[in-house]
Design a protein around this motif. Sequence first.
Motif, PDB file in Angstrom:
ATOM      1  N   THR A 248     -12.525  33.200   8.422  1.00  0.00           N
ATOM      2  CA  THR A 248     -12.651  32.779   9.817  1.00  0.00           C
ATOM      3  C   THR A 248     -11.791  33.685  10.690  1.00  0.00           C
ATOM      4  N   ILE A 249     -12.306  34.050  11.852  1.00  0.00           N
ATOM      5  CA  ILE A 249     -11.534  34.862  12.786  1.00  0.00           C
ATOM      6  C   ILE A 249     -11.662  34.285  14.192  1.00  0.00           C
ATOM      7  N   LYS A 250     -10.655  34.574  15.025  1.00  0.00           N
ATOM      8  CA  LYS A 250     -10.670  34.078  16.397  1.00  0.00           C
ATOM      9  C   LYS A 250     -10.212  35.186  17.353  1.00  0.00           C
ATOM     10  N   PRO A 251     -11.069  36.169  17.605  1.00  0.00           N
ATOM     11  CA  PRO A 251     -10.723  37.197  18.585  1.00  0.00           C
ATOM     12  C   PRO A 251     -11.069  36.741  20.001  1.00  0.00           C
TER      13      PRO A 251
ATOM     14  N   ALA B 216      -4.628  26.635  15.775  1.00  0.00           N
ATOM     15  CA  ALA B 216      -4.235  25.466  14.983  1.00  0.00           C
ATOM     16  C   ALA B 216      -5.425  24.528  14.800  1.00  0.00           C
ATOM     17  N   ALA B 217      -6.212  24.353  15.855  1.00  0.00           N
ATOM     18  CA  ALA B 217      -7.386  23.480  15.779  1.00  0.00           C
ATOM     19  C   ALA B 217      -8.407  24.014  14.783  1.00  0.00           C
ATOM     20  N   ILE B 218      -8.561  25.324  14.719  1.00  0.00           N
ATOM     21  CA  ILE B 218      -9.491  25.920  13.757  1.00  0.00           C
ATOM     22  C   ILE B 218      -9.052  25.614  12.329  1.00  0.00           C
ATOM     23  N   LEU B 219      -7.758  25.740  12.071  1.00  0.00           N
ATOM     24  CA  LEU B 219      -7.233  25.454  10.735  1.00  0.00           C
ATOM     25  C   LEU B 219      -7.415  23.978  10.376  1.00  0.00           C
ATOM     26  N   VAL B 220      -7.105  23.100  11.321  1.00  0.00           N
ATOM     27  CA  VAL B 220      -7.250  21.666  11.078  1.00  0.00           C
ATOM     28  C   VAL B 220      -8.727  21.298  10.928  1.00  0.00           C
ATOM     29  N   GLY B 221      -9.579  21.899  11.757  1.00  0.00           N
ATOM     30  CA  GLY B 221     -11.011  21.643  11.647  1.00  0.00           C
ATOM     31  C   GLY B 221     -11.556  22.034  10.278  1.00  0.00           C
TER      32      GLY B 221
ATOM     33  N   ILE C 127      -9.932  21.994   7.297  1.00  0.00           N
ATOM     34  CA  ILE C 127      -9.575  21.043   6.231  1.00  0.00           C
ATOM     35  C   ILE C 127     -10.236  19.680   6.439  1.00  0.00           C
ATOM     36  N   LYS C 128     -10.706  19.410   7.659  1.00  0.00           N
ATOM     37  CA  LYS C 128     -11.403  18.159   7.924  1.00  0.00           C
ATOM     38  C   LYS C 128     -12.923  18.321   7.830  1.00  0.00           C
ATOM     39  N   ASP C 129     -13.367  19.502   7.392  1.00  0.00           N
ATOM     40  CA  ASP C 129     -14.795  19.782   7.210  1.00  0.00           C
ATOM     41  C   ASP C 129     -15.593  19.623   8.496  1.00  0.00           C
ATOM     42  N   PHE C 130     -14.988  19.971   9.621  1.00  0.00           N
ATOM     43  CA  PHE C 130     -15.707  19.961  10.884  1.00  0.00           C
ATOM     44  C   PHE C 130     -16.748  21.081  10.893  1.00  0.00           C
ATOM     45  N   SER C 131     -17.830  20.851  11.599  1.00  0.00           N
ATOM     46  CA  SER C 131     -18.786  21.928  11.847  1.00  0.00           C
ATOM     47  C   SER C 131     -18.141  22.964  12.761  1.00  0.00           C
ATOM     48  N   ALA C 132     -18.755  24.135  12.836  1.00  0.00           N
ATOM     49  CA  ALA C 132     -18.232  25.170  13.728  1.00  0.00           C
ATOM     50  C   ALA C 132     -18.237  24.689  15.175  1.00  0.00           C
ATOM     51  N   GLU C 133     -19.299  23.979  15.558  1.00  0.00           N
ATOM     52  CA  GLU C 133     -19.384  23.476  16.934  1.00  0.00           C
ATOM     53  C   GLU C 133     -18.273  22.473  17.225  1.00  0.00           C
ATOM     54  N   ASP C 134     -18.054  21.522  16.317  1.00  0.00           N
ATOM     55  CA  ASP C 134     -17.010  20.524  16.544  1.00  0.00           C
ATOM     56  C   ASP C 134     -15.622  21.155  16.485  1.00  0.00           C
ATOM     57  N   THR C 135     -15.460  22.172  15.644  1.00  0.00           N
ATOM     58  CA  THR C 135     -14.181  22.883  15.592  1.00  0.00           C
ATOM     59  C   THR C 135     -13.923  23.588  16.915  1.00  0.00           C
ATOM     60  N   ALA C 136     -14.962  24.194  17.491  1.00  0.00           N
ATOM     61  CA  ALA C 136     -14.822  24.846  18.794  1.00  0.00           C
ATOM     62  C   ALA C 136     -14.451  23.825  19.867  1.00  0.00           C
ATOM     63  N   LYS C 137     -15.079  22.650  19.824  1.00  0.00           N
ATOM     64  CA  LYS C 137     -14.759  21.601  20.792  1.00  0.00           C
ATOM     65  C   LYS C 137     -13.309  21.136  20.628  1.00  0.00           C
ATOM     66  N   LEU C 138     -12.872  20.999  19.374  1.00  0.00           N
ATOM     67  CA  LEU C 138     -11.478  20.618  19.121  1.00  0.00           C
ATOM     68  C   LEU C 138     -10.534  21.700  19.640  1.00  0.00           C
ATOM     69  N   GLY C 139     -10.897  22.961  19.435  1.00  0.00           N
ATOM     70  CA  GLY C 139     -10.070  24.065  19.914  1.00  0.00           C
ATOM     71  C   GLY C 139      -9.936  24.080  21.423  1.00  0.00           C
ATOM     72  N   VAL C 140     -11.037  23.862  22.123  1.00  0.00           N
ATOM     73  CA  VAL C 140     -11.001  23.820  23.591  1.00  0.00           C
ATOM     74  C   VAL C 140     -10.121  22.659  24.056  1.00  0.00           C
ATOM     75  N   ALA C 141     -10.225  21.527  23.383  1.00  0.00           N
ATOM     76  CA  ALA C 141      -9.412  20.357  23.745  1.00  0.00           C
ATOM     77  C   ALA C 141      -7.923  20.651  23.558  1.00  0.00           C
ATOM     78  N   CYS C 142      -7.576  21.262  22.438  1.00  0.00           N
ATOM     79  CA  CYS C 142      -6.165  21.572  22.171  1.00  0.00           C
ATOM     80  C   CYS C 142      -5.642  22.639  23.130  1.00  0.00           C
TER      81      CYS C 142
END
Length: 302
Positions: free
Chosen positions: A179-182, A255-260, A262-277
């Motif tokens: 996973t990368i986040k540029p 941090a949200a990407i890493l947590v997403g 381990i919680k088996d979030f989809s890429a979309e939900d991980t992105a939403k979590l990242g925006v929220a954080c």
Amino acid sequence: MADIIVIGGINIDIEGCPRKTLVPSDSNPGDIAISYGGVGRNIVENAARLGADVGMISLTGDDFLGNNARDHLAGLGVDVSGIVHVNGCNTGMYLSILNHENDMAVAICNMDILERVTPAFLEDKLHQLTESEIVGVDCNLDFATLDYITNSLHAPLFLDPVSASKAERVKPIIGRFHTIKPNRIEAELLSDIKIVDDASLRQVGSWFCRQGVKRVFISLGEDGVYYRDESGEGIVGTSPVKLVSATGAGDAFSAAILVGHIKDFSAEDTAKLGVACASLALEVKSAVNPRICWDEAIRRMK
């Protein structure tokens, strides 16, 4: 063993701001703030505040500030057994002097201690790293160390490029990262594709996946984040927030990407979590918002 382990730097950030126009070569009355920083450390603190089981591998120097930074993470439940104290060396420090408009006038950075995070330093930590569910690294590490990590570990690897100039060092091995986040500029540099519209953005996402990257999150600033994995792609927009400082927003997203993960979030939900954080990070001047927590992040996802 921790579910998430981050290999990166611990900084002490010292910021001075004059109360009137900055006068060079003179003593200026003003305000001075000291805080804990460093991309790796910030990611770890955010992940811990989100409730994750997280550990860190890093170095602190022969000073009380480094010891305090280590103790602070331990107090949040972080596994700090991989943070090594080095005698005769300073903890990484970033000293900045602002002008009366809160723009940086001058800064001095001493991150020499991070050069000691070498393949030899990491060799006896491979067992610990391999047993984690995901390992996060950033481009503050030199190429030899990043090359060693990506060749030696079987755990999924997450990369935060940090900056365009530092991202260039991982260009030959970008496909080794899960996973990368540029950001937009870093993604252009790594792919050699200019992002001018949605079509070229999708082209960049496709390029990363062809190299071997499983998940891509490209920060688009106020326009949100583009995400892509084998299940699909899309853009998650941002919501209006009261901007206090952009410092640390990217680290909260990482941090949200890493947590997403381990919680088996989809890429979309991980992105939403990242925006929220990231939105939480934007609301405070410090690098990490002490109010960030799982419940608040989930509430902002909706």
